[in-house]
Design a protein around this motif. Sequence first.
Motif, mmCIF file in Angstrom:
data_model
loop_
_atom_site.group_PDB
_atom_site.id
_atom_site.type_symbol
_atom_site.label_atom_id
_atom_site.label_comp_id
_atom_site.label_asym_id
_atom_site.label_seq_id
_atom_site.Cartn_x
_atom_site.Cartn_y
_atom_site.Cartn_z
ATOM 1 N N LYS A 29 0.821 -1.208 0.000
ATOM 2 C CA LYS A 29 0.000 0.000 0.000
ATOM 3 C C LYS A 29 0.859 1.263 0.000
ATOM 4 O O LYS A 29 1.818 1.370 0.747
ATOM 5 N N SER A 34 -2.694 3.427 -4.365
ATOM 6 C CA SER A 34 -4.127 3.411 -4.055
ATOM 7 C C SER A 34 -4.896 4.260 -5.064
ATOM 8 O O SER A 34 -5.977 3.880 -5.515
ATOM 9 N N GLN A 38 -7.702 2.896 -7.737
ATOM 10 C CA GLN A 38 -9.049 3.464 -7.752
ATOM 11 C C GLN A 38 -9.430 3.933 -9.154
ATOM 12 O O GLN A 38 -10.571 3.753 -9.584
ATOM 13 N N VAL A 49 -11.393 -3.047 -5.465
ATOM 14 C CA VAL A 49 -10.157 -2.620 -4.808
ATOM 15 C C VAL A 49 -10.434 -2.550 -3.314
ATOM 16 O O VAL A 49 -11.355 -1.860 -2.885
ATOM 17 N N ASP A 50 -9.656 -3.293 -2.516
ATOM 18 C CA ASP A 50 -9.797 -3.284 -1.056
ATOM 19 C C ASP A 50 -8.476 -2.891 -0.425
ATOM 20 O O ASP A 50 -7.412 -3.374 -0.835
ATOM 21 N N LEU A 51 -8.539 -2.026 0.577
ATOM 22 C CA LEU A 51 -7.350 -1.663 1.334
ATOM 23 C C LEU A 51 -7.303 -2.525 2.583
ATOM 24 O O LEU A 51 -8.264 -2.569 3.352
ATOM 25 N N GLN A 59 -1.711 -3.379 2.609
ATOM 26 C CA GLN A 59 -1.724 -3.911 1.252
ATOM 27 C C GLN A 59 -2.993 -3.469 0.534
ATOM 28 O O GLN A 59 -3.992 -3.113 1.154
ATOM 29 N N ILE A 60 -2.907 -3.513 -0.779
ATOM 30 C CA ILE A 60 -4.062 -3.252 -1.632
ATOM 31 C C ILE A 60 -4.393 -4.561 -2.327
ATOM 32 O O ILE A 60 -3.528 -5.162 -2.960
#
Length: 132
Positions: A29, A34, A38, A49-51, A59-60
């Motif tokens: 990340k 990020s 996105q 997309v999850d953080l 991490q992404i």
Amino acid sequence: MNNQDPIADMLTRIRNANRVGRRMVLIPKSKICSGIAQVLKDEGFVEEVDLIDDQGQGQIRIKLKYEMNGGKVIHTIDRQSKPGRRLYNKVQELPSVLSGMGIAVVSTSKGVMSDRRARENNIGGELICTVS
């Protein structure tokens, strides 16, 4: 591992996962990564997309998108501006990728956005990568 270029690392991980047909890819990340993730989601090149926050950097998690017949949505993803050679474009000089079928990801003073959105906002910036 000390990574000198997180953007190139991110694009390479996406390219490699896409090439072998993986559904998910994990990326270290960072704010710029990020933003790029996105933009890819907003433009329809990835599904989700999850953080993920962990004890360290975080991490992404990117869920890659494929067509119904298994075809790839991302055909090419190329780095344009590099640490040794930065590419800055005015809004009039932003490239049109595949006559509008692809996108260029631009880092502007208003954040990371696609070339379409940069044209709408009449703002130029650093050309990070092109996706088609």
